[in-house]
Write a protein that holds these residues in place. Structure first.
Motif, PDB file in Angstrom:
ATOM      1  N   GLN A  97      40.165  46.519  39.242  1.00  0.00           N
ATOM      2  CA  GLN A  97      39.500  45.457  38.335  1.00  0.00           C
ATOM      3  C   GLN A  97      40.500  45.128  37.218  1.00  0.00           C
ATOM      4  O   GLN A  97      40.943  44.010  36.921  1.00  0.00           O
ATOM      5  CB  GLN A  97      38.242  45.769  37.526  1.00  0.00           C
TER       6      GLN A  97
ATOM      7  N   GLU B 145      42.290  41.289  36.408  1.00  0.00           N
ATOM      8  CA  GLU B 145      42.416  40.666  35.210  1.00  0.00           C
ATOM      9  C   GLU B 145      43.648  40.581  34.664  1.00  0.00           C
ATOM     10  O   GLU B 145      44.054  39.312  34.067  1.00  0.00           O
ATOM     11  CB  GLU B 145      41.509  41.762  34.174  1.00  0.00           C
TER      12      GLU B 145
ATOM     13  N   PRO C  16      43.453  43.609  44.602  1.00  0.00           N
ATOM     14  CA  PRO C  16      43.317  43.141  43.384  1.00  0.00           C
ATOM     15  C   PRO C  16      44.292  42.234  42.825  1.00  0.00           C
ATOM     16  O   PRO C  16      44.111  41.718  41.786  1.00  0.00           O
ATOM     17  CB  PRO C  16      43.603  44.600  42.717  1.00  0.00           C
TER      18      PRO C  16
END
Length: 465
Positions: free
Chosen positions: A99, A103, A231
């Motif tokens: 995560q 981001e 990711p």
């Protein structure tokens, strides 16, 4: 036509396991595509210089050479910021925090767009002033100003390419940015020839072809990143969701590196101004030699960035011993590559300079620069490898400050004190190795102190447990 799964497989096969196994072979596999990417970036400038030198005039070549430090100022800041992207994403991957990595990727793209537009506007606003600061000769000024203004149109795309390339690099994929730049470089060469030989647009046409090539390389990486799984996928539907923590980390690590590169380039602007005072031949000879020496530096920088990425991932995995091994192995590989490349350039030096100009005075001045700037490049190997390793630990400000204070002060003092006493081209070139020797000594001391601090901190944590 590739489907979604085949695209993911292609990307996965390019990943490098930085946390386990031998280092030297993985560092080579990682660094070589990165070095060739740097070479292709240099090819943009080399192609411009070669086409203008062969089909326009030495004055046009001098105009490009005048702007090289200006571009270096902006692009160095951009690439420094992208190191922050590299470190933040690589550390998240090392920690298995998907995560956080996702981001950071999204935040990096938005940051690149904002920076690129800002650089474009600032560059256009101060373009005329830059010509005055550099004391550009009147016969070169119009060419130089046109080239600068048109080239700056590609700044947003240069920023996007470098930031997205840092994302790919964080997982060990240095091949995708290389292929994107290869396609763009071929486009740039063809565009240069078409603009000069067919359209007769001269300097403006060459600069426009380069700006369009930068657009092409950025688009390729953007499309590739939006088609990834995992990711690092860039989700277009969530582009406006900037993560504050990721932005803060990217700026904290990347800003000092960016400022270092920018101020470093600023010191080169001062030297360029002194070169300009020696006439168009000195300007043309300098840019020809600079293009060659910068090709060697691409390998030095590639191994330094390799150290940053490998140290980042292993530091995220809390493997300090492997971090230290990364630095030493990278230093050895970097030194071997630099010595071999320098020897090759010296062997074919005159022929290489002849690609850019047939003027004997230009060639002689180019030879002087190569002897004073290229031959001492092993000093840069030590400097860049140590700085890259420290950034991998997240310590970006200390090496930046050492480099800024020492390099800039030595060069500024030299240009304004020693050079006026003996105003020759060779006198100017002597300042490069002098500034590197002093900076290298400072970085060695800094690196030793940093490792001691990190190890003491780890010992305190272990004792507390």
């Amino acid at each position: 036509m590739y489907n979604k799964h085949s695209l993911y497989f292609m990307s996965a096969t390019r990943k490098i396991n930085m946390l386990e196994g031998s280092l030297w072979d993985k560092l080579i596999v990682f660094a070589l595509p990165l070095a060739f990417t740097g070479l292709l970036q240099q090819l943009y400038n080399a192609a411009d210089v070669a086409v203008l030198g062969r089909f326009v005039s030495d004055l046009a070549v001098a105009a490009v050479g005048n702007n090289v430090p200006v571009f270096g100022l902006i692009i160095s800041f951009c690439m420094g910021l992208s190191i922050g992207v590299n470190v933040v994403v690589a550390r998240a991957l090392g920690m298995k925090n998907d995560q956080k990595a996702s981001e950071a990727v999204r935040t990096s793209f938005i940051t690149a767009i904002v920076f690129g537009i800002f650089a474009l506007l600032i560059g256009q606003a101060f373009a005329n002033s830059a010509m005055d600061w550099l004391d550009v000769p009147e016969e070169v000024r119009d060419y130089a100003l046109i080239y600068l203004r048109v080239y700056l149109l590609g700044m947003p795309f240069i920023a996007i390419y470098n930031f997205l390339a840092a994302v790919f690099r964080s997982q060990g994929d240095t091949q995708t940015p290389l292929w994107a730049l290869l396609i763009a470089s071929l486009f740039n060469i063809g565009g240069n020839l078409f603009a000069v030989l067919v359209l007769d647009w001269g300097v403006a046409g060459v600069a426009l072809a380069t700006a369009l090539a930068n657009l092409l390389s950025a688009v390729i990486l953007f499309v590739k990143l939006t088609h990834l799984d995992g990711p690092l996928k860039l989700d277009v539907s969530q582009l406006l969701k900037v993560d504050g923590a990721s932005l803060k980390s990217i700026v904290r690590i990347g800003l000092p590196a960016g400022v270092q590169g920018a101020v470093y380039a600023l010191s080169n602007l001062v030297i360029q101004s002194a070169i300009n005072s020696l006439g168009p031949e000195a300007m043309a000879g300098s840019v020809a030699a600079f293009t060659i020496e910068n090709s060697v530096y691409c390998f030095i920088n590639a191994f330094a960035l390799s150290a940053t990425t490998f140290v980042s991932q292993n530091y995220g995995a809390r493997n300090l011993e492997r971090c230290s091994r990364v630095m030493w192995v990278t230093m050895g590989l970097n030194m071997c590559a630099t010595v071999l490349l320098t020897a090759g350039v010296l062997l074919f030096c005159r022929d290489l300079l002849g690609i850019f100009s047939s003027n004997e005075e230009v060639l002689a001045l180019g030879m002087i620069r190569i002897l004073w700037v290229l031959v001492p490049q092993p000093l840069s190997v030590v400097m860049d490898t140590l700085s890259g390793s420290m950034r991998g630990y997240g310590y970006s400000m200390p090496p930046a400050m050492v480099t800024l204070v020492v390099v800039c002060s030595v060069r500024l003092i030299w240009v304004y004190t020693v050079f006026p006493l003996t105003p020759t081209y060779e006198t100017l070139m002597m300042v490069y190795p002098l500034s590197w020797v002093i900076t290298m000594a400072g970085l060695i001391i800094l690196y030793v102190r940093l490792l001691r601090r990190i190890r003491n901190r780890r010992q305190m944590v272990e004792d507390a447990i």
